[in-house]
Design a protein around this motif. Structure first.
Motif, short mmCIF file in Angstrom:
data_model
loop_
_atom_site.label_atom_id
_atom_site.label_comp_id
_atom_site.label_asym_id
_atom_site.label_seq_id
_atom_site.Cartn_x
_atom_site.Cartn_y
_atom_site.Cartn_z
N SER A 173 0.86 -1.17 0.00
CA SER A 173 0.00 0.00 0.00
C SER A 173 0.89 1.22 0.00
O SER A 173 1.90 1.24 0.70
CB SER A 173 -0.82 0.06 1.30
OG SER A 173 -2.12 -0.41 1.12
N GLU A 174 0.53 2.22 -0.76
CA GLU A 174 1.30 3.46 -0.72
C GLU A 174 0.38 4.61 -0.31
O GLU A 174 -0.80 4.63 -0.68
CB GLU A 174 1.94 3.76 -2.08
CG GLU A 174 2.97 2.71 -2.47
CD GLU A 174 3.75 3.04 -3.75
OE1 GLU A 174 4.95 2.74 -3.79
OE2 GLU A 174 3.16 3.59 -4.69
N ILE A 175 0.93 5.53 0.48
CA ILE A 175 0.16 6.71 0.87
C ILE A 175 0.64 7.90 0.05
O ILE A 175 1.85 8.15 -0.05
CB ILE A 175 0.33 7.03 2.37
CG1 ILE A 175 -0.05 5.80 3.21
CG2 ILE A 175 -0.50 8.25 2.76
CD1 ILE A 175 0.03 6.05 4.73
N VAL A 199 2.09 13.17 -4.46
CA VAL A 199 3.43 12.69 -4.12
C VAL A 199 3.34 11.51 -3.16
O VAL A 199 2.66 11.58 -2.13
CB VAL A 199 4.29 13.83 -3.51
CG1 VAL A 199 5.61 13.29 -3.00
CG2 VAL A 199 4.55 14.91 -4.55
N GLU A 200 4.03 10.46 -3.52
CA GLU A 200 4.08 9.27 -2.67
C GLU A 200 4.94 9.58 -1.44
O GLU A 200 6.09 9.98 -1.56
CB GLU A 200 4.72 8.12 -3.46
CG GLU A 200 4.94 6.87 -2.64
CD GLU A 200 5.78 5.82 -3.39
OE1 GLU A 200 5.75 5.78 -4.63
OE2 GLU A 200 6.48 5.05 -2.71
N ILE A 201 4.37 9.39 -0.25
CA ILE A 201 5.18 9.64 0.94
C ILE A 201 5.55 8.36 1.69
O ILE A 201 6.55 8.33 2.39
CB ILE A 201 4.50 10.65 1.91
CG1 ILE A 201 3.10 10.20 2.33
CG2 ILE A 201 4.49 12.04 1.28
CD1 ILE A 201 2.52 11.03 3.47
N VAL A 468 11.76 -1.56 -0.42
CA VAL A 468 10.41 -1.36 -0.92
C VAL A 468 10.48 -0.79 -2.32
O VAL A 468 11.40 -0.07 -2.64
CB VAL A 468 9.61 -0.44 0.01
CG1 VAL A 468 9.18 -1.20 1.23
CG2 VAL A 468 10.39 0.78 0.39
N VAL A 469 9.54 -1.13 -3.14
CA VAL A 469 9.67 -0.79 -4.57
C VAL A 469 9.26 0.62 -4.90
O VAL A 469 8.29 1.11 -4.60
CB VAL A 469 8.87 -1.76 -5.45
CG1 VAL A 469 9.69 -3.00 -5.66
CG2 VAL A 469 7.54 -2.09 -4.84
MG MG Z 1 6.59 4.69 -6.34
#
Ligand code: MG
Ligand code: ATP
Ligand code: MG
Ligand code: MG
Length: 469
Positions: A173-175, A199-201, A468-469
């Protein structure tokens, strides 16, 4: 406004209060892992805990990890100066569970930290889940109360992490933070996702399965959590900007760069200052962790980063070496959190000064050669490989430095021609060596030439475990 140092304390303090052991950052040069160039995520130092080949006296940990992404699978070198959110050196904060808690706790931890501890406005956040991960989507809905349209299901590898071609893997999961519609960009999963708006944080990996060589998977007995949050990106949003380079720390370095070059930090040379500020951090931290500039391996990556920065300083009109004069500003900002910087300060300054002195001797002439070559070519023709090779061989221009210089003018290099010129030189050298009787030395020479000559040098470690990717 919280500083970068405040944010680091908040993060580590929160997870410590949730039973996590605060573990120091590992050095940038991974121990016992010759296949990985530099630590590029928080999980690198814990790899064996995830695979179960090692146990420690804790099953929950939290870190702020020094990371360099200037090679291998993760290479952000070419992003620096072009995006507002990428560095070659950055700090990744993370919390880790080694067979301890899983999704049902990891998601509430993340939400509480982001919205309560850091006080980020929940209405500006969206999250992604892997498209088949109903469990994570349900927990996000329950815990965060996010509407369905802000829980995005992503079917690509962006939301499926794997340690290598086999081993632990799982959905993530990305925030994301929405900086607002004054910026260009679209939500994750859309063609405009790389814009400046969303923006991915934070990236949260649910290590749920084990992948086998034949492509089959099984559920892991001990499911684990691996997360990574970029401190500079969080600092940016908490300081009211979407630009990492406008945060307290990066701004101080940019101002130092403007001072030593007597130029305007926000003028036409602003990109140069951003590159210099970024590369100052990666080079200083690499030297503090024992890497020295050289013509192969890790040392060549360091040399390439240093020389790129030095060309940008040169373009700002610096006549004398300047990089070493920026080190005190960095030590002042980061020396408390990373005492190795202060300990190595004299070494960092001297290494930068020597390298810049040496490179300056050929930089001017190399740039002139580049100009002459380009002006003799039709407007959009790539720089011939032979010219790029001459810049490399005679003037000490790493290929990517030449490419960086050309990109400003929307030009490129004939890399096949460059490779051919390199191969030719190697063949000549081999012929010259044969019969000399000095085979041992010759072998070593070939190894070095093979490594530092290869244009695919950055393809170092595609198959090894990474973060993490
Ligand atoms: Mg990314
Ligand atoms: P992006 O898609 O923006 O390149 P990523 O997915 O490659 O990021 P991860 O590998 O998930 O990044 O790393 C975890 C976190 O570390 C990211 O969510 C981000 O906050 C931060 N991060 C990653 N790369 C960088 C970088 N080059 N500079 C600064 N922060 C970074
Ligand atoms: Mg990336
Ligand atoms: Mg990510």
């Amino acid at each position: 406004m919280p500083s970068l140092n405040d944010i680091r304390s908040t993060f580590l303090g929160y997870f410590e209060s949730q039973g996590h052991t605060v573990v120091p950052s590992s050095p940038l040069v991974p121990r016992n892992d010759p296949t990985l160039m530099f630590a590029n995520s928080g999980m690198v130092q814990f790899k064996n805990l995830f695979t179960g080949t090692e146990t420690r006296d804790y099953t929950r940990a939290t870190t702020a990890q020094k990371c360099v992404r200037a090679g291998g699978k993760h290479n952000d070198l070419d992003n620096v100066g072009y995006t507002r959110r990428h560095h070659t050196f950055f700090e990744m904060m993370g919390n880790f569970s080694f067979g301890d808690y899983f999704k049902a706790e990891a998601i509430p931890f993340a939400w509480e930290l982001v919205t309560k501890e850091l006080g980020i406005d929940a209405s500006r956040l969206l999250v992604t889940v892997y498209h088949t991960d109903d469990e994570a989507a349900d927990i996000w809905k329950k815990v965060a109360g996010l509407p369905d349209e802000r829980i995005l299901r992503i079917p690509t590898s962006d939301n499926f992490w794997q340690m290598g071609s086999t081993g632990p893997c799982g959905p993530c999961s990305e925030i994301f933070f929405d900086h607002g519609d004054q910026y260009w960009g679209g939500p994750p999963g859309t063609p405009e996702e790389d814009g400046d708006r969303f923006v991915e944080i934070w990236n949260i990996v649910f290590m749920q399965n084990e992948l086998f060589e034949d492509g089959t998977m099984r559920e892991l007995d001990a499911q684990s959590i691996d997360t990574g949050m970029g401190i500079e990106r969080v600092a940016a949003l908490l300081q009211g900007t979407n630009d990492n380079y406008a945060t307290d720390l990066m701004r101080a370095l940019i101002e130092a760069s403007a001072n030593v070059t007597s130029s305007d930090p926000d003028g036409p040379g602003s990109t140069h200052h951003r590159v210099i500020a970024d590369h100052l951090r990666s080079t200083s931290f690499l030297i503090a962790d024992g890497v020295m500039p050289s013509n192969d391996g890790r040392g060549y990556v360091l040399r390439r980063i240093m020389r790129r920065a030095m060309r940008h300083a040169h373009l700002l009109g610096a006549k004398d070496p300047v990089m070493h004069r920026l080190v005190p500003a960095l030590v002042q900002k980061m020396g408390a959190a990373y005492p190795e910087l202060g300990r190595a300060q004299a070494l960092i300054e001297e290494t930068l000064r020597l390298e810049e002195t040496r490179f300056k001797a050929t930089l001017d002439r190399g740039l002139k050669l580049l100009d002459d070559e380009l002006s003799a070519l039709p407007d959009d023709a790539p720089l011939p490989g032979a010219a790029a090779f001459k810049l490399y061989d005679t003037y000490g221009f790493p290929l990517d430095l030449t490419q960086d210089a050309l990109r400003e003018r929307e030009r490129s290099v004939d890399t096949e021609g460059f490779d051919a010129a390199m191969a030719e030189q190697k063949a000549r050298a081999r012929a010259a060596w044969s019969g000399s009787g000095e085979t041992a030395d010759a072998e070593i020479w070939y190894d070095i030439a093979d490594e530092h000559g290869a244009t695919d040098f950055l393809g170092y470690d595609t198959e090894t475990a990474e973060g993490v990717v």
